[in-house]
Scaffold this motif. Structure first.
Motif, PDB file in Angstrom:
ATOM      1  N   GLY A   1      25.547  30.925  24.071  1.00 32.38           N
ATOM      2  CA  GLY A   1      26.961  31.207  24.321  1.00 32.38           C
ATOM      3  C   GLY A   1      27.406  32.586  23.881  1.00 32.38           C
ATOM      4  O   GLY A   1      28.404  33.113  24.366  1.00 32.38           O
TER       5      GLY A   1
ATOM      6  N   PHE B   1      22.560  28.576  37.958  1.00 37.23           N
ATOM      7  CA  PHE B   1      21.585  27.490  38.026  1.00 37.23           C
ATOM      8  C   PHE B   1      21.152  27.235  39.466  1.00 37.23           C
ATOM      9  O   PHE B   1      21.881  27.509  40.404  1.00 37.23           O
TER      10      PHE B   1
ATOM     11  N   ASP C   1      22.838  19.870  33.494  1.00 35.49           N
ATOM     12  CA  ASP C   1      23.103  21.172  34.112  1.00 35.49           C
ATOM     13  C   ASP C   1      24.493  21.714  33.789  1.00 35.49           C
ATOM     14  O   ASP C   1      24.646  22.860  33.386  1.00 35.49           O
ATOM     15  N   GLN C   2      25.490  20.858  33.994  1.00 38.83           N
ATOM     16  CA  GLN C   2      26.855  21.342  33.788  1.00 38.83           C
ATOM     17  C   GLN C   2      27.116  21.671  32.327  1.00 38.83           C
ATOM     18  O   GLN C   2      27.808  22.643  32.019  1.00 38.83           O
TER      19      GLN C   2
ATOM     20  N   GLU D   1      24.829  22.706  30.227  1.00 37.52           N
ATOM     21  CA  GLU D   1      24.128  23.966  29.969  1.00 37.52           C
ATOM     22  C   GLU D   1      24.914  25.147  30.506  1.00 37.52           C
ATOM     23  O   GLU D   1      25.007  26.196  29.870  1.00 37.52           O
ATOM     24  N   ALA D   2      25.487  24.961  31.697  1.00 43.30           N
ATOM     25  CA  ALA D   2      26.304  26.026  32.275  1.00 43.30           C
ATOM     26  C   ALA D   2      27.466  26.344  31.335  1.00 43.30           C
ATOM     27  O   ALA D   2      27.757  27.507  31.054  1.00 43.30           O
ATOM     28  N   ALA D   3      28.108  25.293  30.827  1.00 52.35           N
ATOM     29  CA  ALA D   3      29.242  25.505  29.925  1.00 52.35           C
ATOM     30  C   ALA D   3      28.791  26.252  28.669  1.00 52.35           C
ATOM     31  O   ALA D   3      29.498  27.142  28.181  1.00 52.35           O
ATOM     32  N   VAL D   4      27.613  25.899  28.173  1.00 54.21           N
ATOM     33  CA  VAL D   4      27.099  26.563  26.966  1.00 54.21           C
ATOM     34  C   VAL D   4      26.847  28.050  27.237  1.00 54.21           C
ATOM     35  O   VAL D   4      27.246  28.909  26.445  1.00 54.21           O
ATOM     36  N   THR D   5      26.226  28.372  28.369  1.00 53.52           N
ATOM     37  CA  THR D   5      25.966  29.795  28.634  1.00 53.52           C
ATOM     38  C   THR D   5      27.266  30.558  28.816  1.00 53.52           C
ATOM     39  O   THR D   5      27.310  31.763  28.634  1.00 53.52           O
ATOM     40  N   LEU D   6      28.342  29.833  29.200  1.00 47.98           N
ATOM     41  CA  LEU D   6      29.627  30.509  29.372  1.00 47.98           C
ATOM     42  C   LEU D   6      30.389  30.613  28.057  1.00 47.98           C
ATOM     43  O   LEU D   6      31.537  31.059  28.028  1.00 47.98           O
ATOM     44  N   GLY D   7      29.752  30.176  26.969  1.00 46.60           N
ATOM     45  CA  GLY D   7      30.345  30.380  25.652  1.00 46.60           C
ATOM     46  C   GLY D   7      31.092  29.188  25.092  1.00 46.60           C
ATOM     47  O   GLY D   7      31.715  29.293  24.038  1.00 46.60           O
ATOM     48  N   ALA D   8      31.049  28.022  25.788  1.00 52.87           N
ATOM     49  CA  ALA D   8      31.781  26.868  25.282  1.00 52.87           C
ATOM     50  C   ALA D   8      31.087  26.298  24.063  1.00 52.87           C
ATOM     51  O   ALA D   8      29.869  26.226  24.019  1.00 52.87           O
ATOM     52  N   ARG D   9      31.883  25.882  23.072  1.00 58.12           N
ATOM     53  CA  ARG D   9      31.299  25.247  21.903  1.00 58.12           C
ATOM     54  C   ARG D   9      31.268  23.734  22.105  1.00 58.12           C
ATOM     55  O   ARG D   9      31.875  23.219  23.056  1.00 58.12           O
TER      56      ARG D   9
ATOM     57  N   HIS E   1      34.294  21.658  23.241  1.00 59.99           N
ATOM     58  CA  HIS E   1      34.753  22.095  24.562  1.00 59.99           C
ATOM     59  C   HIS E   1      33.849  21.530  25.650  1.00 59.99           C
ATOM     60  O   HIS E   1      34.312  21.078  26.685  1.00 59.99           O
TER      61      HIS E   1
ATOM     62  N   ARG F   1      35.757  19.060  28.031  1.00 58.43           N
ATOM     63  CA  ARG F   1      36.128  19.705  29.292  1.00 58.43           C
ATOM     64  C   ARG F   1      35.087  19.524  30.390  1.00 58.43           C
ATOM     65  O   ARG F   1      35.396  19.710  31.562  1.00 58.43           O
ATOM     66  N   VAL F   2      33.865  19.172  30.010  1.00 60.98           N
ATOM     67  CA  VAL F   2      32.832  19.021  31.046  1.00 60.98           C
ATOM     68  C   VAL F   2      32.284  17.588  31.094  1.00 60.98           C
ATOM     69  O   VAL F   2      32.339  16.932  32.126  1.00 60.98           O
TER      70      VAL F   2
ATOM     71  N   PRO G   1      35.278  14.494  31.549  1.00 61.09           N
ATOM     72  CA  PRO G   1      35.832  14.348  32.909  1.00 61.09           C
ATOM     73  C   PRO G   1      34.819  13.807  33.915  1.00 61.09           C
ATOM     74  O   PRO G   1      35.201  13.119  34.859  1.00 61.09           O
TER      75      PRO G   1
END
Lengths: 327, 309
Positions: A74, A82, B200-201, B203-211, B214, B218-219, B222
């Motif tokens: 992060g 992906f 996947d989602q 991991e995507a959130a993690v690479t975008l900086g989500a802790r 979050h 948020r992922v 939902p």
């Protein structure tokens, strides 16, 4: 920002995914990690992203000289796209793109209006204006991929990482997007590393090709260089069609377009071999000819349609084949 | 000559099969339901209402609501954590854990109840007397806290309980037994769902900086909300309807430790058929509400899922 990978090893239990891999990705380049499945290319990409961690040891990953090995994904500043895009399906396109900005700590988070402006700017950049309120399932594959790209770019990453960016698209969209991505990369100039198993894609798109096999790097170089001077039989076979000819103990590799076909009457024993036409395929600009050599081996030859028409060949004809003189 | 699709049977066969299905449906599902309502109202509205207004009935309803009110939120929390753990992470003993989650489904509810009696009963490992000794300092502290004005009332009940820590044949035992029996519902619903969704989602959130939180709120949440709701619904239905395990730990003290299903049984054994069925209508009604909510959840989640890819 350049990426420097030094002596990275990664094992999953008894399985070795990467073995002592080192690679330099120059600043601003578009580099392809090319290899068959299981060669370790995706693992390498994920380690660069911080989604996996290399085995402890001397291995090191640095962005522009700065060691990032201990920095979590992060905060590493990577944009990751992906293979199946991993869009947040309950969010609109705009919310997807804004995600990276909206989860920033309050102090660093931009104003709502700033985020909106950035989203609009990115939508324009990836040519998806007007689709901001759509949901991922309302988009085509190509559009989803560009949303994923915009989402990754929103955090202003230092490097862009793409896992099989065209893997889930059909042939036509693939071609268009490939060209578009190359152009896009030239515009924004972001150091980009992408994974593919498609040699044509890697050769056409990249500045630097990294051919991987069995957890190791086989060869690194410019596409032209790697194609013309493959360092190993594996690279030879993996990059494009090739004829493998056995002559006693030796194996010779000849690409199908590096062979001339002549009338049998022009046969020159010094250079040529006599062969019989087994199969003809000529739908398209390039005709493919399969001929059977005197010793029983088969040879694929590529000719232009014009050459084929001039030869007026049909199945069963005898011809002379001659290795084309390479410049 | 008319043609019919290859997978269709002739008219008589079809009629026969449909008749069988309708008969089974009527006999096994609709008839019992109708019988419950018919018996409940046999002696008229007044008897029906009086049976529900009776003190023991009200106490049973209250107890059932408390037991479900505690166990359902707890199991929601457990279920989500367990599903998150076993689907998003790979570790040693993971498959053992997945099987363990199913344990309450595998054992008979009577055993599930007896386990707690054996642990906390008079002759159990942790009998009431031993726990009273162990809790004495805590009871003392609670008692002194209860003296305070303003917030003291928060501790008065606790002080009383700690001084005489009753689990079996009391509310805590009923809550524990209910929680145990309904433990797998939420996790069972979520594990396959989260398994297919993959990471996947996240991991995507993690690479975008989500802790962590979050990523979850948020992922992950939902994406599983309909499955979660479905699991909670089933969990609740079972928590309110549980008989076996609760029967063992409750002790059937009328007006005190009888939940609604136990109350129905007591009334029935006392030949108060109308009263028993009146209370049973509440449970039947709960089942109908659960069913319609379940259908609604399926409808909405289907709507959502249509846009999965």
């Amino acid at each position: 920002m350049s990426i420097s990978i030094q002596s990275i090893t990664k094992t999953f239990g008894a399985y070795t995914a990467l073995e002592n891999v080192s690679l330099e990705v120059p600043d601003g380049s578009l580099t392809a990690l090319l290899g068959p499945s299981g060669s370790g290319k995706t693992t390498l990409l994920r380690i660069v992203a911080g989604l996996e961690f290399a085995d402890p040891g001397p291995g090191k990953i640095a962005f522009h000289g700065e060691d990032v090995g201990d920095i979590p994904a992060g905060r590493r500043g990577v944009g990751f796209v992906f293979q199946h895009y991993a869009l947040f399906r309950h969010m609109t396109v705009a919310q997807n793109i804004a995600f990276g900005l909206s989860v920033l700590p309050r102090a660093a988070r931009p104003q709502k209006s700033e985020i909106r402006d950035r989203v609009m700017e990115l939508l324009k950049l990836v040519k998806l204006e007007g689709l901001d309120q759509r949901r991922p399932h309302e988009l085509s594959g190509g559009q989803r991929q560009r949303v994923a790209l915009a989402r990754a770019l929103a955090i202003r990453p230092k490097v862009l990482l793409l896992d099989e960016p065209f893997g889930a698209l059909d042939a036509q969209v693939r071609k268009d997007l490939r060209r578009w991505l190359r152009q896009f990369h030239d515009e924004i100039g972001l150091t980009t590393l992408f994974v593919t198993h498609d040699q044509e894609e890697a050769l056409e798109l990249s500045d630097q090709v990294v051919v991987m096999r069995n957890a190791r790097i086989e060869q690194v170089g410019e596409p032209q260089t790697v194609y013309d001077n493959p360092r190993s039989p594996f690279v030879y076979e993996f990059l494009g069609n090739v004829n493998k000819l056995h002559a006693g103990q030796d194996v010779r590799y000849v690409r199908p377009h590096e062979i001339d076909v002549l009338f049998a009457a022009e046969f020159d024993p010094a250079t040529d071999s006599l062969a019989r036409v087994q199969h003809l395929f000529s739908a398209g600009p390039i005709a493919t000819l399969t001929v059977k050599l005197g010793d029983g081996q088969f040879l694929d030859v590529e000719l232009s349609r014009k050459q084929l028409d001039e030869l007026g060949l049909s199945v069963g004809d005898e011809v002379a084949v001659r290795p084309a003189v390479m410049a | 000559m008319s043609y019919r699709p290859v997978t269709t049977e002739s008219a008589p066969v079809r009629l026969f099969l449909i008749a069988c299905a309708v008969l089974v449906l009527a006999l096994f599902l609709l008839l019992p339901l109708a019988a419950v309502f018919a018996e409940a109202f046999r002696k008229g509205w007044e008897v029906f209402l009086a049976s529900l207004h009776e003190e023991a009935a009200l106490s049973a309803i209250k107890l059932t609501l408390i037991a479900a009110g505690v166990s359902v939120p707890l199991n929601t929390l457990f279920g989500v954590s367990a599903a998150w753990l076993v689907t998003k992470f790979r570790f040693k003993g993971r498959s053992l854990l997945v099987s363990l989650i199913d344990l309450p489904f595998a054992v008979s509810p009577v055993i599930a109840g007896l386990v707690w009696v054996m642990l906390f009963g008079a002759k159990g490992w942790f009998p009431q007397s031993a726990m009273a000794d162990a809790f004495a300092p805590a009871a003392h502290l609670a008692a002194s806290l209860a003296e305070y004005q303003g917030f003291g009332w928060l501790f008065s009940d606790l002080a009383v309980w700690l001084a005489d820590p009753k689990i079996i044949f009391a509310l805590p035992g009923i809550v524990i037994a209910t929680t145990f029996v309904t433990f797998p519902f939420v996790a069972r619903e979520l594990i396959p769902l989260m398994e297919t969704q993959g990471s996947d989602q996240e991991e995507a959130a993690v690479t975008l900086g989500a802790r962590g939180w979050h990523v979850f709120f948020r992922v992950t949440l939902p994406n599983i909300k309909w499955g979660l709701l479905y699991g909670v619904l089933l969990c609740n239905a079972r928590a309110m309807g549980e008989f076996g395990a609760v029967s063992v730990v409750s002790g059937h003290i009328r007006g005190e430790t009888n939940t609604l299903p136990l109350h129905v049984e007591v009334l029935y054994n006392e030949y108060q058929f109308s009263a028993a069925f009146a209370c049973a209508t509440l449970l039947a009604f709960l089942a109908l509400v659960t069913l319609s909510l379940k259908t609604a959840v399926e409808y909405f989640s289907g709507h959502d899922a249509s846009g999965k890819h």
